[in-house]
Enzyme design. Structure first.
Site, short mmCIF file in Angstrom:
data_model
loop_
_atom_site.label_atom_id
_atom_site.label_comp_id
_atom_site.label_asym_id
_atom_site.label_seq_id
_atom_site.Cartn_x
_atom_site.Cartn_y
_atom_site.Cartn_z
N GLY A 46 0.82 -1.20 0.00
CA GLY A 46 0.00 0.00 0.00
C GLY A 46 0.86 1.25 0.00
O GLY A 46 2.05 1.20 0.33
N GLN A 51 3.09 9.97 1.25
CA GLN A 51 4.37 9.28 1.03
C GLN A 51 5.02 9.68 -0.30
O GLN A 51 6.18 9.38 -0.53
CB GLN A 51 4.18 7.76 1.06
CG GLN A 51 3.82 7.24 2.44
CD GLN A 51 3.68 5.74 2.43
OE1 GLN A 51 2.64 5.21 2.05
NE2 GLN A 51 4.74 5.04 2.80
N CYS A 88 6.94 -0.32 6.43
CA CYS A 88 6.44 0.83 5.67
C CYS A 88 7.50 1.24 4.65
O CYS A 88 8.69 1.24 4.97
CB CYS A 88 6.17 1.97 6.64
SG CYS A 88 5.57 3.47 5.84
N LEU A 89 7.04 1.61 3.46
CA LEU A 89 7.99 2.03 2.42
C LEU A 89 8.72 3.31 2.81
O LEU A 89 9.78 3.60 2.26
CB LEU A 89 7.26 2.22 1.09
CG LEU A 89 6.66 0.95 0.47
CD1 LEU A 89 5.84 1.29 -0.76
CD2 LEU A 89 7.74 -0.07 0.14
N HIS A 130 -3.26 0.98 8.21
CA HIS A 130 -1.91 1.54 8.13
C HIS A 130 -1.90 2.73 7.15
O HIS A 130 -1.37 3.80 7.45
CB HIS A 130 -0.94 0.44 7.67
CG HIS A 130 0.47 0.90 7.43
ND1 HIS A 130 1.53 0.52 8.20
CD2 HIS A 130 0.98 1.74 6.47
CE1 HIS A 130 2.64 1.09 7.74
NE2 HIS A 130 2.33 1.83 6.68
N GLU A 131 -2.52 2.52 5.97
CA GLU A 131 -2.53 3.60 4.96
C GLU A 131 -3.38 4.78 5.44
O GLU A 131 -3.03 5.94 5.21
CB GLU A 131 -3.05 3.08 3.62
CG GLU A 131 -2.22 1.96 3.00
CD GLU A 131 -0.72 2.25 2.96
OE1 GLU A 131 -0.33 3.42 2.84
OE2 GLU A 131 0.05 1.28 3.09
N HIS A 134 -1.58 7.13 7.69
CA HIS A 134 -0.70 8.08 7.00
C HIS A 134 -1.42 9.39 6.70
O HIS A 134 -0.80 10.46 6.69
CB HIS A 134 -0.23 7.49 5.66
CG HIS A 134 0.99 6.61 5.75
ND1 HIS A 134 2.20 7.07 6.19
CD2 HIS A 134 1.17 5.31 5.42
CE1 HIS A 134 3.09 6.08 6.14
NE2 HIS A 134 2.49 5.00 5.67
#
Ligand code: ZN
Length: 152
Positions: A46, A51, A88-89, A130-131, A134
């Site tokens: 995701g 991000q 996480c990216l 999680h997304e 953000h």
């Protein structure tokens, strides 16, 4: 489509509360298309707009070949609690154990402005939560109960 740079932890952009999308226009579609390319390149599950440096309430999730585009997502119901491992990216070098609801119901809009609802459980639901965090400037590392350091 264009690959966008992924903002890394420590950048103040990741701490901001994002603004709702008001126009479901070509600019939004371009952002979503770029986010898909960026997510696939980074091989994640995701990605949220902040991000890639865009402070809008937009996120994408890919789960078992299903692709979800979430615009202005909202958690409407949740129950239970489970702890699992997240990465996480935007966070390099470690993962963490995070407690989240076990089942969730969310509402969101698709890229054309149509309202959608979704019920999700377990890790599938966790990816959405999680997304969505953000979009409120929250990283998993802000709420993890245990840090797991990658040993490459
Ligand atoms: Zn993340």
């Amino acid at each position: 489509m264009a690959l966008r740079n992924i903002v890394k932890m420590g950048d103040p952009l990741l701490k901001k509360v994002c603004r709702p999308v008001e126009k479901f226009d070509e600019k939004l579609h371009q952002l979503l298309d770029d986010m898909w390319q960026t997510l696939h390149h980074a091989e994640g599950l995701g990605l949220a707009a902040p991000q890639v440096g865009i402070l809008k309430r937009v996120a994408i999730v890919e789960w078992e070949d299903q692709k979800f585009e979430l615009v202005n997502p909202k958690l409407v119901k949740s129950s239970g609690r489970c702890v699992d491992n997240e990465g996480c990216l935007s966070v390099e070098g470690f993962r963490g154990l995070v407690a989240r609801p076990e089942t969730i119901d969310i509402e969101y809009f698709d890229r054309h402005g149509n309202k959608q609802t979704l019920h999700a459980e377990g890790y599938f639901g966790r990816v959405f939560l999680h997304e969505m965090d953000h979009l409120d400037g929250i990283l998993f590392s802000d709420k993890m109960i245990k840090k797991i350091v990658d040993r490459g």
